[in-house]
Design a protein around this motif. Sequence first.
Motif, PDB file in Angstrom:
ATOM      1  N   ALA A 127       0.809  -1.212   0.000  1.00  5.12           N
ATOM      2  CA  ALA A 127       0.000   0.000   0.000  1.00  5.12           C
ATOM      3  C   ALA A 127       0.842   1.262   0.000  1.00  5.12           C
ATOM      4  O   ALA A 127       0.372   2.337  -0.407  1.00  5.12           O
ATOM      5  CB  ALA A 127      -0.934   0.010   1.218  1.00  5.12           C
ATOM      6  N   PHE A 128       2.088   1.160   0.455  1.00  6.32           N
ATOM      7  CA  PHE A 128       2.930   2.348   0.550  1.00  6.32           C
ATOM      8  C   PHE A 128       3.694   2.641  -0.741  1.00  6.32           C
ATOM      9  O   PHE A 128       4.389   3.644  -0.829  1.00  6.32           O
ATOM     10  CB  PHE A 128       3.913   2.194   1.720  1.00  6.32           C
ATOM     11  CG  PHE A 128       3.224   2.203   3.055  1.00  6.32           C
ATOM     12  CD1 PHE A 128       2.985   3.401   3.706  1.00  6.32           C
ATOM     13  CD2 PHE A 128       2.809   1.020   3.641  1.00  6.32           C
ATOM     14  CE1 PHE A 128       2.352   3.416   4.937  1.00  6.32           C
ATOM     15  CE2 PHE A 128       2.170   1.024   4.872  1.00  6.32           C
ATOM     16  CZ  PHE A 128       1.931   2.232   5.523  1.00  6.32           C
ATOM     17  N   GLN A 129       3.619   1.784  -1.703  1.00  5.02           N
ATOM     18  CA  GLN A 129       4.227   1.974  -3.016  1.00  5.02           C
ATOM     19  C   GLN A 129       5.708   2.347  -2.917  1.00  5.02           C
ATOM     20  O   GLN A 129       6.536   1.502  -2.621  1.00  5.02           O
ATOM     21  CB  GLN A 129       3.428   3.017  -3.811  1.00  5.02           C
ATOM     22  CG  GLN A 129       1.993   2.568  -4.067  1.00  5.02           C
ATOM     23  CD  GLN A 129       1.204   3.576  -4.869  1.00  5.02           C
ATOM     24  OE1 GLN A 129       1.640   4.681  -5.151  1.00  5.02           O
ATOM     25  NE2 GLN A 129      -0.012   3.197  -5.246  1.00  5.02           N
ATOM     26  N   LYS A 130       6.057   3.629  -3.104  1.00  2.00           N
ATOM     27  CA  LYS A 130       7.463   4.016  -3.132  1.00  2.00           C
ATOM     28  C   LYS A 130       8.122   4.032  -1.747  1.00  2.00           C
ATOM     29  O   LYS A 130       9.349   4.020  -1.643  1.00  2.00           O
ATOM     30  CB  LYS A 130       7.628   5.397  -3.776  1.00  2.00           C
ATOM     31  CG  LYS A 130       7.255   5.427  -5.253  1.00  2.00           C
ATOM     32  CD  LYS A 130       7.542   6.796  -5.837  1.00  2.00           C
ATOM     33  CE  LYS A 130       7.238   6.826  -7.335  1.00  2.00           C
ATOM     34  NZ  LYS A 130       7.570   8.159  -7.907  1.00  2.00           N
ATOM     35  N   LEU A 131       7.338   4.109  -0.712  1.00  2.06           N
ATOM     36  CA  LEU A 131       7.880   4.196   0.650  1.00  2.06           C
ATOM     37  C   LEU A 131       7.934   2.820   1.293  1.00  2.06           C
ATOM     38  O   LEU A 131       6.935   2.092   1.328  1.00  2.06           O
ATOM     39  CB  LEU A 131       7.013   5.119   1.507  1.00  2.06           C
ATOM     40  CG  LEU A 131       7.435   5.251   2.977  1.00  2.06           C
ATOM     41  CD1 LEU A 131       8.787   5.953   3.068  1.00  2.06           C
ATOM     42  CD2 LEU A 131       6.368   6.011   3.766  1.00  2.06           C
ATOM     43  N   GLY A 132       9.117   2.450   1.774  1.00  2.00           N
ATOM     44  CA  GLY A 132       9.272   1.192   2.489  1.00  2.00           C
ATOM     45  C   GLY A 132       9.704   1.463   3.922  1.00  2.00           C
ATOM     46  O   GLY A 132      10.423   2.422   4.203  1.00  2.00           O
ATOM     47  N   TRP A 133       9.272   0.637   4.839  1.00  2.00           N
ATOM     48  CA  TRP A 133       9.652   0.818   6.236  1.00  2.00           C
ATOM     49  C   TRP A 133       9.669  -0.532   6.950  1.00  2.00           C
ATOM     50  O   TRP A 133       9.023  -1.496   6.530  1.00  2.00           O
ATOM     51  CB  TRP A 133       8.693   1.772   6.946  1.00  2.00           C
ATOM     52  CG  TRP A 133       7.262   1.299   6.973  1.00  2.00           C
ATOM     53  CD1 TRP A 133       6.304   1.532   6.035  1.00  2.00           C
ATOM     54  CD2 TRP A 133       6.649   0.479   7.973  1.00  2.00           C
ATOM     55  NE1 TRP A 133       5.131   0.918   6.375  1.00  2.00           N
ATOM     56  CE2 TRP A 133       5.312   0.273   7.569  1.00  2.00           C
ATOM     57  CE3 TRP A 133       7.085  -0.088   9.157  1.00  2.00           C
ATOM     58  CZ2 TRP A 133       4.416  -0.479   8.320  1.00  2.00           C
ATOM     59  CZ3 TRP A 133       6.195  -0.842   9.912  1.00  2.00           C
ATOM     60  CH2 TRP A 133       4.867  -1.037   9.486  1.00  2.00           C
ATOM     61  N   SER A 134      10.416  -0.597   8.035  1.00  2.00           N
ATOM     62  CA  SER A 134      10.476  -1.815   8.845  1.00  2.00           C
ATOM     63  C   SER A 134      10.862  -1.447  10.273  1.00  2.00           C
ATOM     64  O   SER A 134      11.515  -0.421  10.517  1.00  2.00           O
ATOM     65  CB  SER A 134      11.484  -2.823   8.275  1.00  2.00           C
ATOM     66  OG  SER A 134      12.797  -2.298   8.342  1.00  2.00           O
ATOM     67  N   ALA A 135      10.451  -2.259  11.217  1.00  2.00           N
ATOM     68  CA  ALA A 135      10.796  -2.079  12.634  1.00  2.00           C
ATOM     69  C   ALA A 135      11.061  -3.447  13.242  1.00  2.00           C
ATOM     70  O   ALA A 135      10.323  -4.410  12.985  1.00  2.00           O
ATOM     71  CB  ALA A 135       9.667  -1.365  13.378  1.00  2.00           C
ATOM     72  N   ASP A 136      12.139  -3.532  14.040  1.00  2.00           N
ATOM     73  CA  ASP A 136      12.530  -4.781  14.677  1.00  2.00           C
ATOM     74  C   ASP A 136      12.755  -4.562  16.163  1.00  2.00           C
ATOM     75  O   ASP A 136      13.326  -3.535  16.581  1.00  2.00           O
ATOM     76  CB  ASP A 136      13.826  -5.337  14.074  1.00  2.00           C
ATOM     77  CG  ASP A 136      13.637  -5.845  12.661  1.00  2.00           C
ATOM     78  OD1 ASP A 136      13.431  -7.052  12.507  1.00  2.00           O
ATOM     79  OD2 ASP A 136      13.711  -5.025  11.728  1.00  2.00           O
ATOM     80  N   ALA A 137      12.340  -5.536  16.965  1.00  2.00           N
ATOM     81  CA  ALA A 137      12.632  -5.533  18.400  1.00  2.00           C
ATOM     82  C   ALA A 137      13.040  -6.942  18.805  1.00  2.00           C
ATOM     83  O   ALA A 137      12.379  -7.919  18.430  1.00  2.00           O
ATOM     84  CB  ALA A 137      11.415  -5.088  19.207  1.00  2.00           C
ATOM     85  N   SER A 138      14.143  -7.057  19.542  1.00  2.00           N
ATOM     86  CA  SER A 138      14.605  -8.382  19.965  1.00  2.00           C
ATOM     87  C   SER A 138      15.151  -8.319  21.386  1.00  2.00           C
ATOM     88  O   SER A 138      15.631  -7.277  21.839  1.00  2.00           O
ATOM     89  CB  SER A 138      15.687  -8.915  19.020  1.00  2.00           C
ATOM     90  OG  SER A 138      16.818  -8.072  19.025  1.00  2.00           O
ATOM     91  N   GLN A 139      15.068  -9.438  22.071  1.00  2.00           N
ATOM     92  CA  GLN A 139      15.567  -9.560  23.437  1.00  2.00           C
ATOM     93  C   GLN A 139      16.136 -10.951  23.612  1.00  2.00           C
ATOM     94  O   GLN A 139      15.567 -11.939  23.111  1.00  2.00           O
ATOM     95  CB  GLN A 139      14.433  -9.325  24.445  1.00  2.00           C
ATOM     96  CG  GLN A 139      14.859  -9.317  25.899  1.00  2.00           C
ATOM     97  CD  GLN A 139      15.606  -8.048  26.288  1.00  2.00           C
ATOM     98  OE1 GLN A 139      15.398  -7.006  25.674  1.00  2.00           O
ATOM     99  NE2 GLN A 139      16.482  -8.139  27.278  1.00  2.00           N
ATOM    100  N   THR A 185      13.459   7.168  -7.897  1.00  2.00           N
ATOM    101  CA  THR A 185      13.301   6.521  -9.197  1.00  2.00           C
ATOM    102  C   THR A 185      13.667   5.065  -8.998  1.00  2.00           C
ATOM    103  O   THR A 185      14.229   4.683  -7.957  1.00  2.00           O
ATOM    104  CB  THR A 185      14.223   7.157 -10.262  1.00  2.00           C
ATOM    105  OG1 THR A 185      15.590   6.818  -9.947  1.00  2.00           O
ATOM    106  CG2 THR A 185      14.062   8.676 -10.303  1.00  2.00           C
ATOM    107  N   PRO A 186      13.399   4.198  -9.976  1.00  2.00           N
ATOM    108  CA  PRO A 186      13.818   2.798  -9.818  1.00  2.00           C
ATOM    109  C   PRO A 186      15.323   2.646  -9.600  1.00  2.00           C
ATOM    110  O   PRO A 186      15.780   1.661  -9.008  1.00  2.00           O
ATOM    111  CB  PRO A 186      13.379   2.152 -11.134  1.00  2.00           C
ATOM    112  CG  PRO A 186      12.220   2.983 -11.583  1.00  2.00           C
ATOM    113  CD  PRO A 186      12.575   4.385 -11.183  1.00  2.00           C
ATOM    114  N   GLN A 187      16.113   3.624 -10.062  1.00  2.00           N
ATOM    115  CA  GLN A 187      17.567   3.539  -9.920  1.00  2.00           C
ATOM    116  C   GLN A 187      18.077   4.278  -8.685  1.00  2.00           C
ATOM    117  O   GLN A 187      19.178   4.027  -8.215  1.00  2.00           O
ATOM    118  CB  GLN A 187      18.270   4.105 -11.170  1.00  2.00           C
ATOM    119  CG  GLN A 187      18.079   3.291 -12.439  1.00  2.00           C
ATOM    120  CD  GLN A 187      16.702   3.464 -13.055  1.00  2.00           C
ATOM    121  OE1 GLN A 187      16.094   4.545 -12.939  1.00  2.00           O
ATOM    122  NE2 GLN A 187      16.190   2.413 -13.691  1.00  2.00           N
ATOM    123  N   LEU A 188      17.296   5.214  -8.139  1.00  2.00           N
ATOM    124  CA  LEU A 188      17.722   6.021  -7.000  1.00  2.00           C
ATOM    125  C   LEU A 188      16.817   5.760  -5.808  1.00  2.00           C
ATOM    126  O   LEU A 188      15.626   6.100  -5.836  1.00  2.00           O
ATOM    127  CB  LEU A 188      17.712   7.512  -7.356  1.00  2.00           C
ATOM    128  CG  LEU A 188      18.073   8.480  -6.229  1.00  2.00           C
ATOM    129  CD1 LEU A 188      19.488   8.202  -5.727  1.00  2.00           C
ATOM    130  CD2 LEU A 188      17.921   9.917  -6.693  1.00  2.00           C
TER     131      LEU A 188
END
Length: 231
Positions: free
Chosen positions: A170-182, A207-210
């Motif tokens: 749904a975010f198309q050009k924007l990617g994100w991630s979050a990690d938590a570990s113990q 752009t696809p290259q940038l």
Amino acid sequence: SVAVVPRVSVTETLTNNVRLDSVGQKSEQITEVGPGIRVSVDGARLKTYFDYSLSKIIYAQSSSPSRTQNALTTFGTLEAIDNWAFVDFSGSISQQAVSVFGPQSLNNTSVNANRAEVSSYRLSPYVRGALGSWASYEARYGRSITSSDSTAGSDVTSDDANIRISGGSAFQKLGWSADASQQKVDYSAGRSTEGGRLSGGLTYAVTPQLILSANAGRESNNFTGLGKQSY
């Protein structure tokens, strides 16, 4: 499908230095008898492999009392709930050197005090799925236990947990991630250690290259001299 393959092996070893001594070497004739079994399962929900053998080692010249050794390799995955909840498991038993500075055996039949039988087991249940087209997630817990029949070694129990969430289509050009570990590790011959980590990341496809990216995180532990770190 399930495949079961039993086996038995008989090995004769002749050596002129059964105790791995630099002086006073002793010759020996060693018989090793090892029955074993291999089981493979390739099912819709369970995929696993199990291989175990029990060897009896006999010394003709009584260099050592007869003894037995275990050998195990197993791993697998169980799909507990369709395409959502899973359990990974693994285990091993093998002969290992207690110290890299002691005598090193080429096989398991030498009379070597620097040799120990080490067993390791791990169980890791987890869930994974998607929140529509907005995000995907995975949450996992793992427990590992390692023990040795040598008094010189330390038994280890480890507990770890990890959660990861990442952006969906749904975010198309924007990617994100979050990690938590113990993680917490307990030693039978030492103090426990604990550590945790939080991290997050963003990417944007100009752009696809940038593609631009940014990452940030924080770690904490009770290791001597390390404490908390951010990046």
